[in-house]
Design a protein around this motif. Structure first.
Motif: not given
Length: 141
Positions: A135-141
């Motif tokens: 989820r954090r990875k997706d939020e950064r993108l």
């Protein structure tokens, strides 16, 4: 978990006591059997002496033989009684051993269940951590 440990330890102690009792009964049986064998050997020796001697020894052998028959019957009764006691105690030991094994198996099953529960909990935590990372990875993108 602790109650199982205590129960198993108690059961092991009881089994040890029953095994000791069995060993004592087996010793009693061995002693009775040895006594019976000694009587047979004594009879053979006395018959040999009586056959070689004449007169009073031969006459006295009759009385001796009568008493020997009684002693052998007593020894045979003692052997039969000891054999019965040994068999009864063996059954008691078998039952105590089976009971101990039931406790150990129940304890192992409980430990296995706790391990499965802990593994499931650990897996859920790892899944949650992995989900948060995604989820954090997706939020950064």
């Amino acid at each position: 978990m602790r109650p199982f440990d205590t129960l198993i330890e108690l059961s092991e102690n009881q089994l040890d006591e029953k095994r000791k009792r069995l060993a004592a009964l087996e010793e009693r049986l061995a002693a009775a059997t040895a006594e019976r064998i000694a009587l047979d050997e004594e009879q053979a020796q006395e018959q040999k002496i009586a056959a070689q001697e004449t007169g009073i020894v031969g006459f006295a052998y009759g009385a001796y033989a009568g008493r020997l028959v009684q002693r052998r019957e007593e020894a045979d009764r003692e052997i039969a009684k000891a054999e019965q006691s040994v068999e009864e105690q063996r059954e008691i030991v078998r039952e105590a051993f089976a009971e101990l094994k039931r406790y150990e198996m129940a304890h192992e099953a409980r430990l296995a269940k706790l391990r499965r529960e802990q593994n499931a909990k650990d897996q859920m935590e790892q899944d949650e951590i992995a989900g948060n990372l995604m989820r954090r990875k997706d939020e950064r993108l």
